[in-house]
Design a protein around this motif. Structure first.
Motif, PDB file in Angstrom:
ATOM      1  N   ARG A  21       0.829  -1.214   0.000  1.00 29.95           N
ATOM      2  CA  ARG A  21       0.000   0.000   0.000  1.00 29.95           C
ATOM      3  C   ARG A  21       0.862   1.261   0.000  1.00 29.95           C
ATOM      4  O   ARG A  21       0.595   2.213  -0.738  1.00 29.95           O
ATOM      5  CB  ARG A  21      -0.927   0.003   1.224  1.00 29.95           C
ATOM      6  N   SER A  56       1.184   3.969  -3.128  1.00 25.79           N
ATOM      7  CA  SER A  56       0.835   5.363  -2.843  1.00 25.79           C
ATOM      8  C   SER A  56       1.942   6.304  -3.299  1.00 25.79           C
ATOM      9  O   SER A  56       1.683   7.344  -3.923  1.00 25.79           O
ATOM     10  CB  SER A  56       0.583   5.534  -1.341  1.00 25.79           C
ATOM     11  N   GLU A  57       3.191   5.931  -3.018  1.00 24.43           N
ATOM     12  CA  GLU A  57       4.326   6.754  -3.440  1.00 24.43           C
ATOM     13  C   GLU A  57       4.480   6.745  -4.958  1.00 24.43           C
ATOM     14  O   GLU A  57       4.776   7.777  -5.566  1.00 24.43           O
ATOM     15  CB  GLU A  57       5.612   6.225  -2.789  1.00 24.43           C
ATOM     16  N   GLN A 105       2.183   9.076  -6.753  1.00 24.74           N
ATOM     17  CA  GLN A 105       2.559  10.484  -6.645  1.00 24.74           C
ATOM     18  C   GLN A 105       3.610  10.863  -7.686  1.00 24.74           C
ATOM     19  O   GLN A 105       3.748  12.027  -8.043  1.00 24.74           O
ATOM     20  CB  GLN A 105       3.104  10.774  -5.241  1.00 24.74           C
ATOM     21  N   ARG A 135      -2.936  -4.136  -6.194  1.00 25.84           N
ATOM     22  CA  ARG A 135      -3.199  -2.957  -5.363  1.00 25.84           C
ATOM     23  C   ARG A 135      -3.448  -1.726  -6.236  1.00 25.84           C
ATOM     24  O   ARG A 135      -4.358  -0.928  -5.966  1.00 25.84           O
ATOM     25  CB  ARG A 135      -2.010  -2.704  -4.426  1.00 25.84           C
ATOM     26  N   VAL A 139      -6.857   0.532  -6.264  1.00 27.15           N
ATOM     27  CA  VAL A 139      -6.861   1.969  -5.972  1.00 27.15           C
ATOM     28  C   VAL A 139      -7.532   2.738  -7.104  1.00 27.15           C
ATOM     29  O   VAL A 139      -8.330   3.647  -6.873  1.00 27.15           O
ATOM     30  CB  VAL A 139      -5.420   2.484  -5.761  1.00 27.15           C
TER      31      VAL A 139
END
Length: 341
Positions: A147, A151-152, A155, A203, A207
């Motif tokens: 996760r 997420s990184e 970005q 994942r 998302v």
């Protein structure tokens, strides 16, 4: 769902109980050695498959595939496949500019992925302890790791594909192979990173697919209301949640020992006796001794002893550091918001 390739069908026919991750590895192996039709299976040797299968599995698959190659229907089918492939290549030739654009996008994806820095510092301490010690993290910690990484990654790039996740997975497995390699019954599967790639991809898809709104709460609306307009005081408010979640640490910070913690505690005592101690130095020492601070508190030490052992705890700077370490990010902001300050 993407149409199943003839390679995947061939694999399912001979090894239906093979784990999905192993099937992925085997399919990539067959593609890499140039298998394009059923006729090509007769030219495979056992050594070609040992990077993806165990010897007995490889022999079983080869025996079945080569037997099928002798079937007239298969030969006809493979000839049709070859003709279709040729026709497809011809139909694609006018679209060379589109293909070049696609290749350019893939190159950009590889570029950012190669330069992507794994956010090790954001991983839970328990996870890092497992990685540094060469232990396999629990499923819960592995999911948390995935996760954080996704997420990184999101970005850094808005268009992440399998090439990107593969590059990132390679880096992670290369750094901590004992902890992150894909293993079945003690044997490393293929290059070792395919299972992590699959987790990252899953994942990422979850998302992107997720449309779940934030938790909201509404005040009760009476049934006799004669208007569709909701007054401001009844409009949905985002539900803030916060709390102490980091109060019982299981491990010392990596690189720390009970002796080094004691040295830092003594240094803090000396700094507390100074008229103008360096705030940054105090902050760093308070953060690094957080484990020992919590240990003293959780053991039920008297408040007088805590005041003596941790004098900065009872000063604004020390209190702020401890609060931020025990509560999740944004808790202080939410706290003040609730107070209306």
């Amino acid at each position: 769902m993407a149409e199943e390739t003839f390679l995947r069908t061939a694999i399912d026919e001979v090894l239906p109980n093979l784990p999905e991750v192993s099937k992925d590895v085997l399919e990539e192996t067959l593609q890499s050695i140039g298998v394009e039709t059923y006729d090509d299976f007769q030219f495979i040797v056992e050594d070609d498959l040992l990077s993806a299968l165990r010897p007995v599995q490889a022999r079983k698959a080869l025996a079945t595939w080569k037997l099928r190659c002798q079937s007239p229907e298969t030969s006809k089918s493979s000839a049709d496949d070859t003709a279709q492939t040729s026709a497809s290549l011809q139909s694609l030739s006018p679209q060379s500019s589109s293909s070049a654009s696609s290749n350019s996008n893939q190159t950009l994806e590889i570029d950012w992925a190669v330069n992507f820095v794994i956010p090790w510092e954001k991983f839970p301490e328990e996870l890092m302890q497992s990685l540094e010690r060469g232990k396999r993290p629990s499923p819960r910690l592995r999911r948390e790791m995935v996760r954080i990484v996704i997420s990184e990654m999101m970005q850094k790039s808005s268009s992440i594909g399998k090439r990107g996740t593969t590059e990132v997975a390679k880096k992670m497995v290369a750094k901590y192979p004992k902890s992150l390699q894909g293993v079945i019954e003690g044997d490393v599967i293929g290059p070792g990173y395919h299972s992590l790639v699959k987790q990252l991809q899953n994942r990422l898809e979850n998302v992107k697919r997720s449309t779940t709104p934030k938790i909201r709460k509404r005040k009760h609306r009476s049934d006799d209301s004669d208007t569709d307009e909701i007054p401001p005081e009844q409009k949905a408010a985002v539900q803030d949640t916060y709390g102490c979640i980091n109060w019982n640490l299981k491990f010392l910070p990596f690189g720390e020992t009970p002796e080094s913690q004691e040295d830092k505690k003594e240094k803090l005592k000396k700094l507390s006796q100074m008229k103008d101690p360096n705030p940054e130095e105090v902050k760093q020492l308070m953060e690094k001794t957080f484990y020992t601070q919590r240990k003293d508190v959780n053991q039920g030490k008297d408040i007088k002893d805590l005041l003596k052992e941790w004098p900065f705890w009872f000063q604004e700077l020390g209190m702020a550091v401890h609060f931020k370490k025990t509560h999740w990010k944004g808790a202080e902001r939410n706290f003040h918001t609730k107070l209306g300050t």
